[in-house]
Motif scaffolding. Structure first.
Motif, PDB file in Angstrom:
ATOM      1  N   VAL C 415       0.837  -1.205   0.000  1.00 40.03           N
ATOM      2  CA  VAL C 415       0.000   0.000   0.000  1.00 40.03           C
ATOM      3  C   VAL C 415       0.870   1.252   0.000  1.00 40.03           C
ATOM      4  O   VAL C 415       0.648   2.198  -0.757  1.00 40.03           O
ATOM      5  N   PHE C 417       3.930   1.540  -0.983  1.00 42.30           N
ATOM      6  CA  PHE C 417       4.654   1.660  -2.245  1.00 42.30           C
ATOM      7  C   PHE C 417       3.770   2.299  -3.296  1.00 42.30           C
ATOM      8  O   PHE C 417       4.162   3.249  -3.975  1.00 42.30           O
ATOM      9  N   ASP C 418       2.557   1.795  -3.391  1.00 43.30           N
ATOM     10  CA  ASP C 418       1.608   2.325  -4.364  1.00 43.30           C
ATOM     11  C   ASP C 418       1.426   3.830  -4.142  1.00 43.30           C
ATOM     12  O   ASP C 418       1.513   4.637  -5.065  1.00 43.30           O
ATOM     13  N   ARG C 419       1.220   4.172  -2.891  1.00 41.95           N
ATOM     14  CA  ARG C 419       0.997   5.572  -2.561  1.00 41.95           C
ATOM     15  C   ARG C 419       2.212   6.414  -2.917  1.00 41.95           C
ATOM     16  O   ARG C 419       2.078   7.479  -3.521  1.00 41.95           O
ATOM     17  N   VAL C 421       4.625   5.804  -5.105  1.00 44.17           N
ATOM     18  CA  VAL C 421       4.869   5.918  -6.543  1.00 44.17           C
ATOM     19  C   VAL C 421       3.905   6.919  -7.161  1.00 44.17           C
ATOM     20  O   VAL C 421       4.296   7.760  -7.979  1.00 44.17           O
TER      21      VAL C 421
END
Lengths: 309, 422, 443
Positions: C415, C417-419, C421
């Motif tokens: 989560v 990482f997604d945020r 990126v």
């Protein structure tokens, strides 16, 4: 216009020629795009055609095409710049004394009528030139190289003898140095729908297609049984017996413990895939950030950039 | 008079094919003064046009007719008119004249705010946003306006649909700041603190050359939401602009005091700090959030207890967390169980609370679906990244800079091709 | 004496309040020891200036009038044997006439000593100048050395230090260097400047061939003391444990072998884990000789190792009062004690799945409430993996489920990482926009 050749010549094509042609084409295309600067104009939808000469050696019945060089094409007169061609030929002769001009190349989907002019113009250098065509449009479904070699033959059509292009088959001949560079280029970017770059991917693709086929077959059987139940098709007992024996062969375990363990393993594998995915993504991100920082870094510093993004 | 009619006839005639529309567009640009001089007549002319077919012409006329000052009686009518237009217009046509469309929508928003019925503007603006966006990842100037209306009308759920798109392309920094700020506020309203924190974090760490008021306000809320969500405020990450790092703290002293008193873990300290700075919180409209911070402190203390104790009496909880009495403790624990923040059971007979471990075993089908959707998301993200990567690799600016650096290296060492899969 | 009746009760108070009272309080509270420290026996272990300083320290710290006077008397006697008039004046002031006329300020003696000192100083000065003009290295070195000794005897530690340092330039053999180092170390320890001690111990270590075992032992002790002062208990323990028995009584100007045993034992107990404790302390033949001198410390270590915590803690308590009177250890006693206690608790709970808090409380001689608080602090600190059942008063060991923890962390990381990126892409977009704006403006 194209039928198979009957001249009996065997053609051998080197990868260098293909790479040269594709490089020429890509360069011209991107330069043109740069000049247009993103302005949508109708002319850009037609990809530019590039022209050049192929050179090589002919020994007996074997024609081996080793190299190629570019030519200036005059769209007004629709012909090749003759003086440029001769000058280039002289230069190449000095470096490769064995190579002769064997023919010419161009890009496009197929040989066209106008090409015959150019072909005839070259006939004074080589009595029977070859015409290599590279198709620059990317087609993932196609398995072969988008390169075709045409020869010219005199055929009688409607009572008039005409020169037409006929397709010839060819093989790829590779020298050691070419093999390395081709390998290098192939690893640049694994194509999205193309062949697998690694053994693991190949294995998984195989498994995937096998399972897909199994799934579709089972679906067919299912449909068949359903319709049999509905009464659309008369009952065939022998088939039913076969289906039942197939079902009995399946190792269907239904216990709770199995379900539990199975789900746990499934979750574990998914988790690992997830980890691998975003590790991969982070490496892409890293490259992207490097490139971005190079492009948009306002302070020109050599080495040691601060965290900028 | 006639020219206006002629214009209308042209609009009606030329609204069928794309080339015609382009021609119409240039023509309309030339007739701007004409339109502006005949404002009064335009209302009637609008009747003759059909917004769904003649969107471009309608847009120009509408824009001209609303350019002047609008009286109160007219504003209701104008609002309905614009709303109807937005819902029925054709996206392709209005994308040819985005500034006009933007100004029309802004007028709608102003009128709706004037009339104090922000809720009327929500549906039209949402439609407008979708029509103006070239792709779901594109931020338009309409986004912050739309979110502002949602906040004023307290319809947070409506805002959620627009917020769920992941934005990647941004044109105007100001839009971006406002968008993230309002987005953060909406999520706070929805009590989705994680997402709110994300948005506010984006505002605070966005690259900026000079400090702006939005960032300051956002930072204050960021501190509060951060306290509620994780109990501490992380330091500025490396990529925050130096402007922000140096100056943001100066403007938010009362909030920093709040952070230090929160860190002590004692409710009494927090309350004294709250009383002391009440005025400042009121002037920033943050009183509601600060109250939530207070309650989050006791929740956090109770959560800490779950790590050390298996069972604990309600009285002990009240003492350890400094709540008033065991009744209050019971209330808090019940709330937390219902919110899913802790796993426990209360035994009312002897006033004991038993804490349990998280029952999630990560073996279920729901978990599979959850991980699968995350994987899909990451795959989509990777694809986007690849696309952007390719685009930059072909960017002449990048190639120029790479070319400049080339002579520094030996020909043998320099490898511009990323060795990804060898 | 009345102190002895009060003794045991105050001990219990001190025990249950262990670790929760800060060190300052115990310094202000008069310390009543259950066993009277034998000041004479203690002082006989030392010689020279340190004996005097230790006696003065004891006199300041102990709350017991008799002991105080005893210490001051001995200090006075010792000073009279030396030449430090300043210190004499101080001690007399502290005595304040309580010991009778024999212990008044003897001004005559002071004057004689001072005059003698003046003469000696002059003589030394002249000699040194003579040597300097003659440029005989060895004599200059000895001259400075004598000066250093002189100043040291008279309590001018700073000057002594300077002179000893000056001999460095004139040292020719390794032996000289070692002698200089030892002198500097001695003065620095007296001055309390342990940085220099560390430097000069290193310097001396660089000449290993010239070192005889006694000197090696001395240097190890000095190093140990430095670490102790710097609160690096683990390193201090290691150094003390490596001290050879050759030390004997040769370093009585600084430290006694009993001290080596005590410091080494306590620091080891506070810092080492079980294996290290067994290898380095219990099985250490060399150190055993030291431990013989202080049987309580030996017993206490053995008790700890064999999990007899009650008796271990009892020994500790008994020793505490005397240790607080030790010039080097006094401000570390509280820390070391609390560390040892914590280790004891952790070790106790380690092998069990569940522990009844009542039995544990009686093993540690405390009550359940206090024990619960201590355990809570340790669990929050992540030193014990367990949970407390406050209702039934049982401690349950808790082994974190690795698989669940991993799942949680991976999902969380995904989560985040997604945020991150996406935020990066947004920032990139903004930067690109700014860049193109600037480029457009430039044109």
């Amino acid at each position: 216009m194209s039928s198979s050749s009957s001249s009996g010549l065997t053609f051998k094509l080197h990868p260098l020629v293909i790479v040269n042609i594709s490089d020429h084409y890509t360069r011209v295309k991107s330069q043109q795009a740069h000049l247009n600067n993103g302005v949508a104009s109708p002319s850009s939808s037609h990809p530019p055609r590039v022209f050049g000469c192929v050179i090589g050696v002919q020994r007996g019945r074997t024609v081996e095409i080793f190299n190629s060089f570019e030519l200036l094409y005059d769209p007004v007169t629709d012909s090749i710049d003759r003086s440029f061609l001769l000058k280039k030929q002289e230069l190449y002769k000095k470096v490769f004394p064995n190579f002769y001009i064997l023919g010419w190349y161009s890009t496009g989907t197929d040989a066209q009528e106008s090409d015959m002019q150019i072909h005839k113009a070259l006939m004074d250098i080589n009595e029977s030139p070859v015409y290599v065509v590279l198709n620059p449009s990317i087609n993932h479904a196609q398995k072969d190289l988008p390169v075709t070699i045409y020869e010219s033959e005199l055929h009688v059509i409607d009572g008039i003898p005409q020169l037409i292009f006929v397709r010839s088959s060819y093989t790829i001949e590779t020298v050691e140095a070419e093999r390395i560079s081709v390998d290098h280029v192939a690893h640049l970017k694994p194509s999205d729908g193309g062949s697998a770059a690694t053994q693991l991917a190949a294995h998984l693709t195989g498994t995937y297609s096998a399972i897909k086929m199994l799934n579709s077959r089972v679906r067919i059987l299912h449909q068949y049984l359903l319709s049999m139940q509905r009464g659309d098709i008369p009952c065939d007992n022998s088939l039913l017996r076969q289906v039942s024996s197939l079902l009995r062969r399946l190792p269907a375990i239904e216990s709770v413990k199995f379900q539990d363990d199975f789900l746990m393993e499934y979750n574990d594998t998914l988790l690992m895939t997830y980890l691998a995915m975003f590790t991969n993504c982070s490496s892409t991100m890293n490259e992207l950030v490097d490139k971005f920082n190079t492009t948009y870094d306002k302070h020109t510093r050599r080495g040691g950039r601060t965290a900028f993004i | 008079m006639d020219s206006v009619d002629a214009l209308i006839a042209q609009i009606q005639g030329l609204s069928s094919s794309p080339e015609d529309i382009n021609a119409l567009h240039t023509h309309l640009n030339q007739s701007e003064e004409l339109l502006l001089s005949n404002v009064n007549r335009l209302a009637n002319s609008l009747e003759q046009l059909d917004p769904s077919k003649h969107s471009l012409g309608y847009l120009y006329l509408l824009e001209a007719s609303t350019s002047g000052p609008i009286s109160r009686e007219q504003s209701g009518e104008i609002v309905r008119c614009i709303a109807r237009f937005i819902m029925t217009c054709e996206a392709e046509q209005i994308r040819l004249a985005p500034e006009k469309f933007l100004s029309v929508c802004k007028r709608l928003k102003d009128q709706v705010m004037l009339l104090q019925v922000p809720i009327q503007g929500i549906a039209p603006l949402r439609g407008a946003v979708h029509k103006l966006q070239s792709s779901p990842e594109h931020l338009t100037p309409l986004h912050p306006d739309f979110l502002l209306l949602c906040i004023m009308a307290k319809c947070y759920k409506a805002g959620r649909s627009v917020l769920s798109d992941d934005i990647i392309e941004v044109d105007q920094p100001k839009d971006f700041f406002l968008y993230c700020y309002y987005g953060g506020m909406i999520h706070v309203g929805l009590k989705n603190f994680r997402k709110a924190l994300e948005y506010l974090h984006n505002v605070v760490t966005a690259p900026m050359t000079s400090l702006n008021a939005i960032a300051i306000e956002a930072y204050k809320k960021y501190i509060l939401v951060s306290l509620i969500y994780s109990g501490q405020v992380p330091a500025f990450p490396k990529y925050t602009s130096s402007v922000a790092q140096r100056n943001l703290k100066c403007y938010s002293q009362p909030y920093i005091d709040l952070v230090s008193s929160y860190a002590t873990g004692k409710i009494s300290e927090l309350e004294t700090c709250f009383e002391a700075n009440m005025e400042k919180y009121k002037s920033d409209n943050n009183v509601g959030l600060v109250k939530q911070v207070l309650s989050s402190l006791s929740k956090r203390n109770i959560q800490r207890l779950t790590q050390t104790y298996l069972t604990l009496s309600l009285q002990d909880i009240a003492n350890l967390v400094q709540l008033g009495n065991s009744k209050q403790a019971e209330m808090h624990v019940l709330e937390m169980i219902q919110d899913g923040e802790i796993f426990a059971t209360i035994n009312q007979k002897d006033g004991m609370v038993s804490f349990h471990e998280d029952p999630e075993q990560y073996k279920s089908c729901e978990m599979i679906e959850r991980i699968d959707s995350s994987i899909q998301r990451v795959m989509a993200l990777t694809k986007t990244l690849h696309a952007i990567d390719e685009r930059i690799s072909c960017d002449p600016a990048y190639l120029a800079k790479m070319g400049r650096e080339r002579p520094r290296f030996d020909l043998d060492d320099f490898d511009s091709v990323p060795q990804k899969f060898l | 004496m009345e102190a002895e009746e009060d003794g045991p009760t105050s001990m219990v108070d001190a025990m249950s309040a262990n670790g929760l009272n800060s060190g300052e309080e115990s310094r202000l509270k008069p310390i009543i020891s259950s066993e009277q420290m034998d000041v004479e026996a203690y002082a006989s272990l030392y010689s020279g200036r340190t004996k005097i300083m230790r006696l003065i320290f004891i006199a300041d710290r102990c709350g017991n009038q008799t002991m105080q006077l005893e210490a001051l008397r001995m200090a006075y006697d010792e000073i009279k044997k030396g030449e430090n008039t300043q210190l004499c004046r101080e001690v007399v002031q502290k005595i304040g006439g309580r010991l009778g006329p024999a212990y008044e300020m003897d001004n005559d003696w002071a004057n004689i000593v001072d005059r003698r000192a003046e003469l000696r100083k002059e003589k030394l000065d002249n000699e040194l100048n003579g040597y300097r003009t003659n440029l005989i290295k060895e004599s200059i070195r000895m001259g400075h050395n004598d000066f250093g000794d002189f100043y040291y005897a008279h309590g001018a530690l700073g000057d002594a230090f300077k002179n000893y340092i000056r001999t460095r330039d004139y040292c020719t053999t390794a032996k000289h260097i070692i002698q200089m180092c030892l002198n500097v170390i001695l003065v620095s320890i007296e001055m309390g400047q342990f940085v220099h001690v560390a430097n000069y111990v290193n310097k001396a270590d660089q000449n290993p061939d010239a070192l005889d075992p006694t000197t090696v032992a001395k240097l190890k002790c000095a190093a140990g003391l430095t670490h102790l002062e710097g609160k690096k208990y683990k390193l201090a323990a290691r150094k003390f444990l490596e001290t050879g028995i050759e030390l004997g009584n040769n370093y009585s100007e600084v430290i006694a072998p009993q001290d080596v045993a005590t410091y080494g034992g306590l620091c080891a107990l506070a810092c080492f884990d079980r294996t290290e404790l067994k290898n380095k302390v219990i099985d250490n033949v060399n150190f055993r000789n030291f431990l013989e001198l202080v049987p309580e410390v030996r017993e206490l270590i053995h008790d700890f190792y064999s999990s007899r915590y009650a008796s271990c803690l009892e020994y500790l308590e008994n020793l505490k009062a005397n240790l607080l009177l030790d010039i080097h250890l006094y401000d570390h006693v509280e820390t070391l004690y609390s560390q040892i206690r914590h280790k004891a608790i952790i070790q106790y709970t380690h092998p069990f799945i569940s522990v009844d808090l009542h039995t544990m409380a009686s093993a540690f001689k405390t009550d359940v409430i206090g024990l619960e608080k201590e355990l809570e602090a340790l669990i929050t600190d992540n030193q014990i993996q367990a949970r407390i059942d406050s209702h039934n008063k049982i401690l349950y060991a808790r082994h974190a489920d690795q698989r669940n923890a991993t799942f949680q962390r991976v999902l969380q990381t995904g989560v985040e990482f997604d945020r991150d990126v996406r935020s990066m892409l947004l920032r990139a977009s903004l930067v690109k926009h700014e860049y193109s704006l600037r480029a457009a403006r430039k044109i």
